[in-house]
Design a protein around this motif. Structure first.
Motif, short mmCIF file in Angstrom:
data_model
loop_
_atom_site.label_atom_id
_atom_site.label_comp_id
_atom_site.label_asym_id
_atom_site.label_seq_id
_atom_site.Cartn_x
_atom_site.Cartn_y
_atom_site.Cartn_z
N VAL A 1 0.85 -1.18 0.00
CA VAL A 1 0.00 0.00 0.00
C VAL A 1 0.89 1.24 0.00
CG1 VAL A 1 -1.92 -1.14 1.17
CG2 VAL A 1 -0.22 0.06 2.51
N SER A 2 0.38 2.28 -0.61
CA SER A 2 1.09 3.55 -0.67
C SER A 2 0.18 4.61 -0.08
CB SER A 2 1.43 3.87 -2.13
OG SER A 2 2.19 5.04 -2.20
N VAL A 3 0.71 5.35 0.90
CA VAL A 3 -0.10 6.34 1.61
C VAL A 3 0.68 7.65 1.73
CG1 VAL A 3 -1.43 4.64 2.91
CG2 VAL A 3 0.71 5.52 3.85
N PHE A 4 -0.05 8.74 1.96
CA PHE A 4 0.58 10.03 2.20
C PHE A 4 0.82 10.22 3.68
CE2 PHE A 4 -1.48 10.60 -1.92
CZ PHE A 4 -0.40 11.06 -2.66
N ARG A 5 1.97 10.77 4.02
CA ARG A 5 2.38 10.92 5.42
C ARG A 5 1.43 11.78 6.24
NH1 ARG A 5 7.93 12.29 5.10
NH2 ARG A 5 7.86 11.76 2.93
N ASN A 6 0.70 12.69 5.59
CA ASN A 6 -0.20 13.57 6.33
C ASN A 6 -1.61 13.00 6.50
OD1 ASN A 6 -1.00 13.81 3.70
ND2 ASN A 6 -1.01 16.04 3.66
N GLN A 7 -1.78 11.73 6.13
CA GLN A 7 -3.08 11.08 6.31
C GLN A 7 -3.40 11.01 7.79
OE1 GLN A 7 -3.80 7.45 4.12
NE2 GLN A 7 -4.87 6.56 5.86
N THR A 8 -4.60 11.42 8.17
CA THR A 8 -4.97 11.42 9.58
C THR A 8 -5.75 10.17 9.98
OG1 THR A 8 -6.94 12.71 9.09
CG2 THR A 8 -4.98 13.93 9.77
N ALA A 9 -6.41 9.52 9.03
CA ALA A 9 -7.15 8.29 9.35
C ALA A 9 -6.16 7.16 9.60
CB ALA A 9 -8.09 7.93 8.20
N LEU A 10 -6.51 6.28 10.51
CA LEU A 10 -5.66 5.13 10.79
C LEU A 10 -5.63 4.20 9.57
CD1 LEU A 10 -6.85 4.13 14.39
CD2 LEU A 10 -4.86 5.51 13.76
N LEU A 11 -4.45 3.63 9.31
CA LEU A 11 -4.35 2.58 8.30
C LEU A 11 -4.88 1.30 8.93
CD1 LEU A 11 -0.73 3.15 6.96
CD2 LEU A 11 -2.86 3.98 5.99
N LYS A 12 -5.68 0.57 8.20
CA LYS A 12 -6.28 -0.65 8.73
C LYS A 12 -5.87 -1.83 7.87
CE LYS A 12 -10.28 1.88 10.37
NZ LYS A 12 -11.75 2.04 10.28
N PHE A 13 -5.31 -2.84 8.53
CA PHE A 13 -4.89 -4.06 7.85
C PHE A 13 -5.62 -5.24 8.47
CE2 PHE A 13 -1.35 -1.06 7.53
CZ PHE A 13 -1.21 -1.00 6.16
N PRO A 14 -6.70 -5.72 7.82
CA PRO A 14 -7.46 -6.84 8.36
C PRO A 14 -6.65 -8.13 8.35
CG PRO A 14 -8.66 -5.73 6.59
CD PRO A 14 -7.28 -5.18 6.60
N VAL A 15 -6.83 -8.90 9.42
CA VAL A 15 -6.16 -10.19 9.57
C VAL A 15 -7.23 -11.24 9.84
CG1 VAL A 15 -4.56 -11.54 11.00
CG2 VAL A 15 -4.05 -9.15 10.48
N GLN A 16 -7.20 -12.32 9.04
CA GLN A 16 -8.13 -13.44 9.23
C GLN A 16 -7.42 -14.54 9.99
OE1 GLN A 16 -11.53 -14.09 8.09
NE2 GLN A 16 -11.15 -15.70 9.58
N PHE A 17 -8.08 -15.03 11.04
CA PHE A 17 -7.58 -16.16 11.81
C PHE A 17 -8.44 -17.36 11.47
CE2 PHE A 17 -7.80 -18.75 15.72
CZ PHE A 17 -6.47 -19.09 15.84
N TYR A 18 -7.81 -18.43 10.97
CA TYR A 18 -8.54 -19.63 10.57
C TYR A 18 -8.46 -20.70 11.65
CZ TYR A 18 -8.92 -17.90 5.81
OH TYR A 18 -9.23 -17.15 4.70
N SER A 19 -9.63 -21.18 12.06
CA SER A 19 -9.73 -22.23 13.06
C SER A 19 -11.08 -22.91 12.90
CB SER A 19 -9.62 -21.64 14.46
OG SER A 19 -9.93 -22.61 15.44
N THR A 20 -11.15 -24.18 13.23
CA THR A 20 -12.43 -24.88 13.21
C THR A 20 -12.81 -25.37 14.60
OG1 THR A 20 -11.33 -26.94 12.62
CG2 THR A 20 -12.22 -25.62 10.81
N TYR A 21 -12.10 -24.92 15.60
CA TYR A 21 -12.32 -25.41 16.95
C TYR A 21 -12.58 -24.27 17.93
CZ TYR A 21 -10.11 -29.55 14.99
OH TYR A 21 -9.80 -30.62 14.20
N VAL A 22 -13.13 -24.64 19.08
CA VAL A 22 -13.20 -23.75 20.24
C VAL A 22 -12.35 -24.43 21.30
CG1 VAL A 22 -14.68 -22.75 22.01
CG2 VAL A 22 -15.52 -22.96 19.65
N ARG A 23 -11.38 -23.70 21.82
CA ARG A 23 -10.42 -24.28 22.77
C ARG A 23 -10.55 -23.62 24.15
NH1 ARG A 23 -9.20 -28.91 20.51
NH2 ARG A 23 -8.25 -28.69 18.48
N ASP A 24 -9.85 -24.19 25.11
CA ASP A 24 -9.82 -23.59 26.45
C ASP A 24 -8.61 -22.67 26.62
OD1 ASP A 24 -7.86 -25.51 26.47
OD2 ASP A 24 -8.49 -26.47 28.34
N TYR A 25 -7.94 -22.36 25.53
CA TYR A 25 -6.82 -21.43 25.54
C TYR A 25 -7.02 -20.38 24.46
CZ TYR A 25 -5.22 -24.42 21.69
OH TYR A 25 -5.13 -25.14 20.53
N ASP A 26 -6.27 -19.29 24.56
CA ASP A 26 -6.29 -18.23 23.55
C ASP A 26 -5.13 -18.46 22.58
OD1 ASP A 26 -8.37 -17.12 25.00
OD2 ASP A 26 -7.10 -15.61 25.97
#
Length: 169
Positions: free
Chosen positions: A48-73
């Motif tokens: 991505v290319s952005v201007f340094r004076n941009q005031t909005a936060l840059l957002k980078f979505p991250v997908q976490f893949y899992s098929t289970y529910v665990r007792d740990y994080d």
């Protein structure tokens, strides 16, 4: 005559595809029960290319893949990488890694974590705040999701979506 040839070729093609061996891969392979993936969305390494004076936060979505529910994080790790990059962007001068409210997330070594409670499949976001550094020229960095291998779980990456190059103009 041509139509008969096309019909015969189509029938032969259908038979060839139908005769392919179908494999049943085992579900619930114990070696992979605690193996997860974290990747950037969209699933690519596009910069991505952005201007340094941009005031909005840059957002980078991250997908976490899992098929289970665990007792740990499960914890995905990411880092700011500038090794081998000419004119690297500097944390605290050009940008900060922040939470969704814009509060700086401290890191002594440039690595950060995203926690996925109970290892449930979810989306989260990495936020970057630009600091409008007046230094002339283009500054660059990469945000890279890293493997996190622990005795309890593995959070792995896809080679096609583990880094997000950022160019600050």
């Amino acid at each position: 005559m041509k139509s008969i040839t096309y019909i015969i070729l189509t029938i032969l093609g259908v038979f060839a595809i139908a005769s392919c061996e179908k494999k049943d891969y085992p579900r619930g392979v114990s070696e992979l029960e605690h193996h997860y993936y974290a990747i950037f969305v969209p699933n690519n390494n596009t910069g991505v290319s952005v201007f340094r004076n941009q005031t909005a936060l840059l957002k980078f979505p991250v997908q976490f893949y899992s098929t289970y529910v665990r007792d740990y994080d499960a914890i995905a790790k990411y880092a700011i990488v500038t090794t081998g990059i000419p004119a690297p962007a500097i944390a605290g001068q050009d940008f900060n890694i922040v939470d969704k409210n814009g509060n700086v997330i401290p890191s002594p070594d440039g690595t950060y974590s995203i926690v996925f409670p109970k290892a449930i499949q979810a989306m989260d976001t990495i936020y970057v705040k630009l600091l409008n550094n007046p230094t002339p020229g283009i500054r660059k960095m990469e945000i890279q999701i890293q493997d996190n291998i622990t005795p309890q779980f593995d959070v792995d990456i896809f080679s096609t979506a583990f880094r997000r190059p950022v160019e600050i103009k």
